[in-house]
Design an enzyme around this catalytic site. Structure first.
Site, PDB file in Angstrom:
ATOM      1  N   THR A 160       0.606  -0.914  -0.063  1.00 54.72           N
ATOM      2  CA  THR A 160      -0.241  -0.066   0.380  1.00 54.72           C
ATOM      3  C   THR A 160       1.415   1.359  -0.175  1.00 54.72           C
ATOM      4  O   THR A 160       1.533   1.359   0.576  1.00 54.72           O
ATOM      5  CB  THR A 160      -0.942  -0.204   1.248  1.00 54.72           C
ATOM      6  OG1 THR A 160      -2.066  -1.400   0.735  1.00 54.72           O
ATOM      7  CG2 THR A 160      -1.466   1.059   0.993  1.00 54.72           C
ATOM      8  N   ARG A 188     -14.197  -7.615   1.647  1.00 51.61           N
ATOM      9  CA  ARG A 188     -13.284  -7.173   2.793  1.00 51.61           C
ATOM     10  C   ARG A 188     -12.813  -5.483   2.502  1.00 51.61           C
ATOM     11  O   ARG A 188     -12.766  -4.962   1.196  1.00 51.61           O
ATOM     12  CB  ARG A 188     -12.227  -7.463   2.713  1.00 51.61           C
ATOM     13  CG  ARG A 188     -10.961  -7.594   3.898  1.00 51.61           C
ATOM     14  CD  ARG A 188      -9.974  -7.019   3.410  1.00 51.61           C
ATOM     15  NE  ARG A 188      -9.232  -7.054   4.303  1.00 51.61           N
ATOM     16  CZ  ARG A 188      -8.176  -6.092   4.413  1.00 51.61           C
ATOM     17  NH1 ARG A 188      -8.038  -5.681   2.945  1.00 51.61           N
ATOM     18  NH2 ARG A 188      -7.098  -6.192   4.953  1.00 51.61           N
ATOM     19  N   VAL A 189     -12.824  -4.942   3.920  1.00 50.59           N
ATOM     20  CA  VAL A 189     -12.096  -3.655   3.385  1.00 50.59           C
ATOM     21  C   VAL A 189     -10.847  -3.198   4.562  1.00 50.59           C
ATOM     22  O   VAL A 189     -11.271  -3.752   5.594  1.00 50.59           O
ATOM     23  CB  VAL A 189     -13.228  -2.461   3.414  1.00 50.59           C
ATOM     24  CG1 VAL A 189     -12.178  -1.200   3.412  1.00 50.59           C
ATOM     25  CG2 VAL A 189     -14.099  -2.485   2.710  1.00 50.59           C
ATOM     26  N   GLY A 190      -9.996  -3.372   3.810  1.00 45.13           N
ATOM     27  CA  GLY A 190      -9.174  -2.575   4.828  1.00 45.13           C
ATOM     28  C   GLY A 190      -8.905  -1.860   5.632  1.00 45.13           C
ATOM     29  O   GLY A 190     -10.044  -1.076   5.967  1.00 45.13           O
ATOM     30  N   ASP A 191      -7.788  -1.465   6.325  1.00 47.46           N
ATOM     31  CA  ASP A 191      -7.603   0.339   6.418  1.00 47.46           C
ATOM     32  C   ASP A 191      -7.356   1.337   6.165  1.00 47.46           C
ATOM     33  O   ASP A 191      -7.485   2.444   6.549  1.00 47.46           O
ATOM     34  CB  ASP A 191      -6.183  -0.176   8.140  1.00 47.46           C
ATOM     35  CG  ASP A 191      -5.366  -0.235   7.329  1.00 47.46           C
ATOM     36  OD1 ASP A 191      -4.575  -1.281   6.132  1.00 47.46           O
ATOM     37  OD2 ASP A 191      -4.408   0.624   6.592  1.00 47.46           O
ATOM     38  N   THR A 211       0.872   1.070   6.448  1.00 41.31           N
ATOM     39  CA  THR A 211       0.452  -0.335   5.437  1.00 41.31           C
ATOM     40  C   THR A 211       0.236  -1.793   6.131  1.00 41.31           C
ATOM     41  O   THR A 211       1.495  -2.058   7.433  1.00 41.31           O
ATOM     42  CB  THR A 211       1.611   0.081   4.415  1.00 41.31           C
ATOM     43  OG1 THR A 211       1.524  -1.483   3.411  1.00 41.31           O
ATOM     44  CG2 THR A 211       2.823   0.363   5.596  1.00 41.31           C
ATOM     45  N   GLY A 212       0.288  -3.371   5.769  1.00 37.38           N
ATOM     46  CA  GLY A 212       0.375  -4.252   6.095  1.00 37.38           C
ATOM     47  C   GLY A 212      -1.388  -4.718   6.205  1.00 37.38           C
ATOM     48  O   GLY A 212      -2.453  -4.682   6.222  1.00 37.38           O
ATOM     49  N   HIS A 213      -0.888  -5.782   7.737  1.00 39.27           N
ATOM     50  CA  HIS A 213      -2.057  -6.653   7.657  1.00 39.27           C
ATOM     51  C   HIS A 213      -2.893  -5.371   7.826  1.00 39.27           C
ATOM     52  O   HIS A 213      -3.370  -5.034   9.397  1.00 39.27           O
ATOM     53  CB  HIS A 213      -2.135  -7.180   8.379  1.00 39.27           C
ATOM     54  CG  HIS A 213      -1.912  -8.686   8.521  1.00 39.27           C
ATOM     55  ND1 HIS A 213       0.034  -8.943   7.335  1.00 39.27           N
ATOM     56  CD2 HIS A 213      -2.307  -9.937   7.384  1.00 39.27           C
ATOM     57  CE1 HIS A 213      -0.555 -10.174   6.875  1.00 39.27           C
ATOM     58  NE2 HIS A 213      -1.122 -10.388   6.817  1.00 39.27           N
ATOM     59  N   GLY A 214      -4.755  -4.611   7.614  1.00 41.34           N
ATOM     60  CA  GLY A 214      -5.548  -3.623   7.960  1.00 41.34           C
ATOM     61  C   GLY A 214      -6.219  -4.216   8.947  1.00 41.34           C
ATOM     62  O   GLY A 214      -6.690  -3.655   9.861  1.00 41.34           O
TER      63      GLY A 214
HETATM   64  C1  SD4 Z   1      -5.214  -3.387   3.261  1.00 45.02           C
HETATM   65  N1  SD4 Z   1      -3.643  -2.616   4.690  1.00 45.02           N
HETATM   66  O1  SD4 Z   1      -5.598  -3.236   2.964  1.00 45.02           O
HETATM   67  C2  SD4 Z   1      -3.994  -2.489   3.368  1.00 45.02           C
HETATM   68  C3  SD4 Z   1      -3.360  -3.675   2.819  1.00 45.02           C
HETATM   69  C4  SD4 Z   1      -1.827  -3.732   2.191  1.00 45.02           C
HETATM   70  O2  SD4 Z   1      -1.534  -5.146   0.575  1.00 45.02           O
HETATM   71  O3  SD4 Z   1      -0.089  -2.842   3.499  1.00 45.02           O
HETATM   72  N2  SD4 Z   1      -1.667  -4.151   1.685  1.00 45.02           N
HETATM   73  O4  SD4 Z   1      -5.225  -4.550   4.986  1.00 45.02           O
END
Ligand code: SD4
Length: 300
Positions: A160, A188-191, A211-214
């Site tokens: 991201t 699904r919607v992330g952060d 960025t990373g696991h939303g």
């Molecule tokens: C999410 N933070 O949708 C974002 C994704 C991401 O793949 O950082 N990248 O969780």
């Protein structure tokens, strides 16, 4: 510490912000610059978690999320865009042309149509081929931890783009754009598009983007928490550290979980941090144009 300042997630963003920094240092506004940075990444097919080239959900449908923000009353976001290649610009239209702060799904696409943005296919041929290959493996939709070797090449699927800027007039802005997690459950919607989660900007306190696991970031309102801690006197480095520590305290972490943040103060102090090694970020100010390792790595 200096302003103007332009800072962005992952090493692939350095060439983007290098082009934009001179405009920021001249008469460019922070908002225009952070929008343009996201737009460049959104069209770069090699970045497989932002815009065109982004990997689809488990059914092979691509959806984009994005947000822009200049202050608590001034933000715009879109989730689940399916027909427009520049979700960041749709988010800016939401901020500037409506009384609202977020539009979702096909109705956000319709809104973009009404404002004259071109409707286009957003699933690239290469993303479709990767999805078809993934379908054969039948593995779960959890990407491996991402490693950034500093060359702009990423390994994994978390990339991201989050960009923060302070312009020559001292105005602050942030943008965040993502196609979300590869092979996600449809809907699904992330952060990234959620204000306070993937992005937060408060000109009195600072700005942060993630960025990373939303799901992990959202669970602790990560970007808001960092800005709040800075507003209460923490340095960007300490604010990021304490936010990552909170996240680690709340979640039973898996080895594939990765989260990273960048943050700035109104005066132009900045820092970055990540849950695990592998994250890099790019900084441009009057003294440097560089890719840096984060100062905070919670679990090395
Ligand atoms: C999410 N933070 O949708 C974002 C994704 C991401 O793949 O950082 N990248 O969780």
């Amino acid at each position: 510490m200096s302003t103007p300042l332009l800072i962005s997630t992952w090493s692939f963003s350095l060439p983007i912000i290098e082009v934009e920094f001179p405009k920021l240092a001249a008469a460019g506004t922070a908002l225009d610059v952070v929008e343009r940075c996201a737009r460049v990444a959104e069209l770069d097919e090699s970045i497989d978690s932002v815009g065109f080239g982004g990997l689809p959900d488990r059914e092979g449908r691509c959806t984009f999320d994005a947000a822009v923000m200049t202050s608590p009353p001034e933000s715009g976001a879109v989730c689940g865009i399916e027909r427009h290649r520049h979700p960041v610009s749709v988010a800016r239209l939401v901020m500037e042309q409506t009384e609202h702060s977020m539009l979702v799904g096909s109705l956000a696409d319709d809104f973009a149509d009404e404002h004259g943005l071109p409707s286009q296919t957003i699933l690239s041929e290469s993303a479709k081929l990767k999805w078809e290959a993934w379908k054969q493996t039948n593995t779960p939709p959890i990407p491996p931890p991402l490693l950034d070797d500093g060359t702009g090449e990423l390994f994994g699927s978390h990339d991201t783009i989050g960009t923060l800027a302070i312009d020559a007039g001292g105005a602050m802005a942030g943008s965040c754009s993502s196609s979300g997690m590869a092979w996600k459950v449809p809907g699904r919607v992330g952060d990234s598009p959620i204000i306070g989660h993937g992005l937060y900007v408060d000109p009195l306190r600072g700005a942060a983007t993630g960025t990373g696991h939303g799901e992990l970031i959202s669970g602790i309102c990560g970007s808001f928490l960092i800005v709040e801690l800075m507003g209460r006197g923490a340095s960007p480095e300490d604010a990021i550290h304490d936010t990552l520590a909170r996240l680690a305290e709340c979640w039973p972490l898996k080895k594939e979980h990765q989260v990273a943040f960048v943050a700035i103060t109104p005066e132009g102090k900045y820092a970055a941090g990540s849950l695990r090694p592998g994250f890099k970020y790019a900084v441009c100010d009057v003294n440097q144009q560089v890719v840096l390792d984060p100062t905070v790595v919670l679990h090395s």
